[in-house]
Design a protein around this motif. Structure first.
Motif, PDB file in Angstrom:
ATOM      1  N   LEU A 148       0.820  -1.214   0.000  1.00 48.53           N
ATOM      2  CA  LEU A 148       0.000   0.000   0.000  1.00 48.53           C
ATOM      3  C   LEU A 148       0.854   1.263   0.000  1.00 48.53           C
ATOM      4  O   LEU A 148       0.491   2.280  -0.604  1.00 48.53           O
ATOM      5  CB  LEU A 148      -0.915   0.015   1.223  1.00 48.53           C
ATOM      6  N   GLU A 149       1.994   1.208   0.675  1.00 46.07           N
ATOM      7  CA  GLU A 149       2.803   2.404   0.894  1.00 46.07           C
ATOM      8  C   GLU A 149       3.895   2.608  -0.151  1.00 46.07           C
ATOM      9  O   GLU A 149       4.662   3.571  -0.056  1.00 46.07           O
ATOM     10  CB  GLU A 149       3.475   2.322   2.277  1.00 46.07           C
ATOM     11  N   ARG A 150       3.950   1.747  -1.156  1.00 48.82           N
ATOM     12  CA  ARG A 150       5.080   1.758  -2.096  1.00 48.82           C
ATOM     13  C   ARG A 150       5.285   3.126  -2.755  1.00 48.82           C
ATOM     14  O   ARG A 150       6.413   3.564  -2.976  1.00 48.82           O
ATOM     15  CB  ARG A 150       4.856   0.700  -3.184  1.00 48.82           C
ATOM     16  N   ARG A 151       4.203   3.838  -3.072  1.00 49.61           N
ATOM     17  CA  ARG A 151       4.316   5.114  -3.785  1.00 49.61           C
ATOM     18  C   ARG A 151       4.121   6.326  -2.876  1.00 49.61           C
ATOM     19  O   ARG A 151       4.070   7.454  -3.345  1.00 49.61           O
ATOM     20  CB  ARG A 151       3.316   5.165  -4.938  1.00 49.61           C
ATOM     21  N   SER A 152       4.002   6.091  -1.587  1.00 54.18           N
ATOM     22  CA  SER A 152       3.779   7.195  -0.656  1.00 54.18           C
ATOM     23  C   SER A 152       5.091   7.901  -0.324  1.00 54.18           C
ATOM     24  O   SER A 152       6.155   7.274  -0.268  1.00 54.18           O
ATOM     25  CB  SER A 152       3.136   6.662   0.638  1.00 54.18           C
ATOM     26  N   GLU A 153       5.012   9.213  -0.075  1.00 55.82           N
ATOM     27  CA  GLU A 153       6.176   9.999   0.319  1.00 55.82           C
ATOM     28  C   GLU A 153       6.246  10.188   1.831  1.00 55.82           C
ATOM     29  O   GLU A 153       7.156  10.845   2.340  1.00 55.82           O
ATOM     30  CB  GLU A 153       6.137  11.379  -0.363  1.00 55.82           C
ATOM     31  N   HIS A 154       5.303   9.628   2.564  1.00 57.84           N
ATOM     32  CA  HIS A 154       5.273   9.806   4.017  1.00 57.84           C
ATOM     33  C   HIS A 154       6.472   9.116   4.658  1.00 57.84           C
ATOM     34  O   HIS A 154       6.868   8.026   4.241  1.00 57.84           O
ATOM     35  CB  HIS A 154       3.976   9.210   4.572  1.00 57.84           C
ATOM     36  N   PRO A 155       7.096   9.739   5.672  1.00 56.50           N
ATOM     37  CA  PRO A 155       8.255   9.112   6.335  1.00 56.50           C
ATOM     38  C   PRO A 155       7.953   7.717   6.875  1.00 56.50           C
ATOM     39  O   PRO A 155       8.818   6.831   6.831  1.00 56.50           O
ATOM     40  CB  PRO A 155       8.570  10.088   7.475  1.00 56.50           C
ATOM     41  N   LEU A 156       6.749   7.496   7.383  1.00 56.73           N
ATOM     42  CA  LEU A 156       6.404   6.180   7.909  1.00 56.73           C
ATOM     43  C   LEU A 156       6.358   5.144   6.790  1.00 56.73           C
ATOM     44  O   LEU A 156       6.720   3.976   7.000  1.00 56.73           O
ATOM     45  CB  LEU A 156       5.057   6.239   8.640  1.00 56.73           C
ATOM     46  N   ALA A 157       5.952   5.568   5.603  1.00 54.00           N
ATOM     47  CA  ALA A 157       5.938   4.655   4.452  1.00 54.00           C
ATOM     48  C   ALA A 157       7.359   4.205   4.114  1.00 54.00           C
ATOM     49  O   ALA A 157       7.609   3.021   3.843  1.00 54.00           O
ATOM     50  CB  ALA A 157       5.296   5.347   3.240  1.00 54.00           C
TER      51      ALA A 157
ATOM     52  N   ASP B 199       6.009  20.575   7.520  1.00 48.42           N
ATOM     53  CA  ASP B 199       6.703  20.033   6.350  1.00 48.42           C
ATOM     54  C   ASP B 199       5.864  19.063   5.534  1.00 48.42           C
ATOM     55  O   ASP B 199       6.344  18.521   4.539  1.00 48.42           O
ATOM     56  CB  ASP B 199       7.999  19.332   6.773  1.00 48.42           C
ATOM     57  N   GLY B 200       4.613  18.828   5.925  1.00 43.03           N
ATOM     58  CA  GLY B 200       3.827  17.812   5.229  1.00 43.03           C
ATOM     59  C   GLY B 200       2.613  18.369   4.526  1.00 43.03           C
ATOM     60  O   GLY B 200       2.213  19.520   4.733  1.00 43.03           O
ATOM     61  N   ILE B 201       2.011  17.539   3.680  1.00 42.75           N
ATOM     62  CA  ILE B 201       0.780  17.919   2.990  1.00 42.75           C
ATOM     63  C   ILE B 201      -0.307  18.256   4.011  1.00 42.75           C
ATOM     64  O   ILE B 201      -1.109  19.167   3.804  1.00 42.75           O
ATOM     65  CB  ILE B 201       0.327  16.783   2.055  1.00 42.75           C
ATOM     66  N   ASN B 202      -0.321  17.523   5.123  1.00 40.55           N
ATOM     67  CA  ASN B 202      -1.328  17.759   6.153  1.00 40.55           C
ATOM     68  C   ASN B 202      -1.176  19.118   6.822  1.00 40.55           C
ATOM     69  O   ASN B 202      -2.084  19.570   7.521  1.00 40.55           O
ATOM     70  CB  ASN B 202      -1.253  16.663   7.227  1.00 40.55           C
TER      71      ASN B 202
ATOM     72  N   ALA C 174       2.111  34.093   9.463  1.00 38.22           N
ATOM     73  CA  ALA C 174       3.410  33.825   8.848  1.00 38.22           C
ATOM     74  C   ALA C 174       3.549  32.317   8.710  1.00 38.22           C
ATOM     75  O   ALA C 174       3.516  31.598   9.704  1.00 38.22           O
ATOM     76  CB  ALA C 174       4.550  34.394   9.682  1.00 38.22           C
ATOM     77  N   GLY C 175       3.662  31.836   7.483  1.00 38.12           N
ATOM     78  CA  GLY C 175       3.811  30.407   7.238  1.00 38.12           C
ATOM     79  C   GLY C 175       5.253  30.067   6.960  1.00 38.12           C
ATOM     80  O   GLY C 175       5.882  30.644   6.066  1.00 38.12           O
ATOM     81  N   LEU C 176       5.814  29.130   7.735  1.00 36.82           N
ATOM     82  CA  LEU C 176       7.201  28.710   7.579  1.00 36.82           C
ATOM     83  C   LEU C 176       7.219  27.258   7.129  1.00 36.82           C
ATOM     84  O   LEU C 176       6.823  26.367   7.875  1.00 36.82           O
ATOM     85  CB  LEU C 176       7.967  28.876   8.898  1.00 36.82           C
ATOM     86  N   ALA C 177       7.661  27.022   5.913  1.00 35.39           N
ATOM     87  CA  ALA C 177       7.701  25.671   5.362  1.00 35.39           C
ATOM     88  C   ALA C 177       9.110  25.111   5.457  1.00 35.39           C
ATOM     89  O   ALA C 177      10.089  25.830   5.227  1.00 35.39           O
ATOM     90  CB  ALA C 177       7.237  25.677   3.911  1.00 35.39           C
ATOM     91  N   MET C 178       9.187  23.831   5.802  1.00 37.82           N
ATOM     92  CA  MET C 178      10.485  23.164   5.854  1.00 37.82           C
ATOM     93  C   MET C 178      10.896  22.763   4.438  1.00 37.82           C
ATOM     94  O   MET C 178      10.134  22.137   3.709  1.00 37.82           O
ATOM     95  CB  MET C 178      10.407  21.925   6.745  1.00 37.82           C
ATOM     96  N   GLY C 179      12.117  23.120   4.058  1.00 33.47           N
ATOM     97  CA  GLY C 179      12.596  22.800   2.723  1.00 33.47           C
ATOM     98  C   GLY C 179      12.722  21.324   2.471  1.00 33.47           C
ATOM     99  O   GLY C 179      12.779  20.879   1.322  1.00 33.47           O
ATOM    100  N   THR C 180      12.752  20.517   3.540  1.00 39.71           N
ATOM    101  CA  THR C 180      12.856  19.062   3.408  1.00 39.71           C
ATOM    102  C   THR C 180      11.491  18.409   3.253  1.00 39.71           C
ATOM    103  O   THR C 180      11.399  17.194   3.135  1.00 39.71           O
ATOM    104  CB  THR C 180      13.544  18.478   4.661  1.00 39.71           C
ATOM    105  N   GLY C 181      10.413  19.205   3.262  1.00 37.54           N
ATOM    106  CA  GLY C 181       9.067  18.645   3.260  1.00 37.54           C
ATOM    107  C   GLY C 181       8.432  18.555   1.895  1.00 37.54           C
ATOM    108  O   GLY C 181       9.090  18.628   0.853  1.00 37.54           O
ATOM    109  N   ALA C 182       7.101  18.411   1.893  1.00 40.47           N
ATOM    110  CA  ALA C 182       6.339  18.220   0.662  1.00 40.47           C
ATOM    111  C   ALA C 182       6.257  19.522  -0.134  1.00 40.47           C
ATOM    112  O   ALA C 182       6.308  20.618   0.410  1.00 40.47           O
ATOM    113  CB  ALA C 182       4.938  17.720   1.010  1.00 40.47           C
TER     114      ALA C 182
END
Length: 267
Positions: free
Chosen positions: A44-53, A205-208, A218-226
């Motif tokens: 199920l997780e093969r194509r997921s970008e989530h760290p747990l996947a 850093d995530g889609i969520n 002020a929105g701060l996004a992590m460059g390592t995220g989605a």
């Protein structure tokens, strides 16, 4: 996991863990095996970008498991993933997804409050649970302490379970925790704080996290995220280190001081 900091006028969420969880245990119910649970979850997780996947796929690879193909994959934000493997409906996710799917999970409880649980079910029957643990960033406690010295209180805003969230919060020195939040609930929390008169900065850093990042003052996004999180942010922190939040605040305050001084000299 994100945090936001909250004082009378300011609020802010950041990334506390390394984002590289590892599978530390697999527990099967009667009639299934650890290898079966891992291989089906990996399908199920093969194509997921989530760290747990990534953690699940790595664990399956270490055991040299054969991962079957999956079809009709559907991600459920903040809950998990659904699909079909070998012609049978599969679900892998948190307790909320199992409850929504009518699957009983009371027979399996966490062995460690610091772990995240992923339940794996087939055809509405629980097969078992995968336990994963992420490490707290070494810089997190120092960053939280630095924010507190600036007069900023801290709180965690996370979709994880209360036990896991409390465990991480205590280790990092965070003042308040909101756990078990779906993406729309994170957004609601940001709006709630703004209605209370707080200026809110959200870092994630995530889609969520994207909607909450976009809503914040002020929105701060992590460059390592989605990608979506980066698009929603007003600024991007390249390395995702909690210390960068503190540095950004200090730099912003210094910038404002220079601007005011220049205006004073101009007048």
């Amino acid at each position: 996991t994100e945090i936001y900091t909250l004082s009378l006028h300011d609020a802010l969420p950041i990334s506390l863990t390394e984002g590289q969880p590892e599978v530390v245990g697999v527990r099967a119910v009667v009639g299934s095996s650890e290898d079966q649970i891992l291989s089906l979850a990996a399908a199920l997780e093969r194509r997921s970008e989530h760290p747990l996947a990534r953690a699940i796929l790595t664990a399956a690879e270490k055991r040299a498991l054969t991962v079957p193909p999956a079809a009709d994959i559907r991600a459920i934000p903040g809950k998990g993933i659904l699909g079909n493997v070998n012609g049978q409906p599969m679900a892998a996710g948190n307790a909320a997804l199992m409850d929504e799917s009518g699957i009983t999970i009371s027979e399996i409880q966490p062995t460690d409050p610091g772990t995240t649980l992923m339940y794996v079910a087939r055809d509405r029957t629980l097969l078992g649970v995968i336990e994963a643990r992420d490490r707290l960033r070494a810089s997190a406690p120092g960053a939280i302490a630095g924010l507190r010295r600036l007069g900023v209180k801290t709180a965690m805003l996370t979709g994880d379970t209360p036990a896991t969230a409390e465990f991480v919060a205590r280790a990092a020195g965070i003042d308040q925790v909101w756990s078990g939040l779906l993406p729309d609930q994170k957004l609601s929390k940001i709006r709630e704080l703004q209605l209370q008169g707080h200026r809110v900065a959200m870092a994630g850093d995530g889609i969520n996290d994207a909607a909450a990042i976009s809503q914040a003052d002020a929105g701060l996004a992590m460059g390592t995220g989605a990608d979506l999180a980066r698009e929603a942010g007003d600024a991007i922190l390249l390395h995702g280190e909690p210390r960068q939040i503190l540095d950004a605040i200090l730099l912003s305050r210094q910038t404002l001081r220079v601007m005011r001084q220049n205006l004073g000299w101009a007048f």
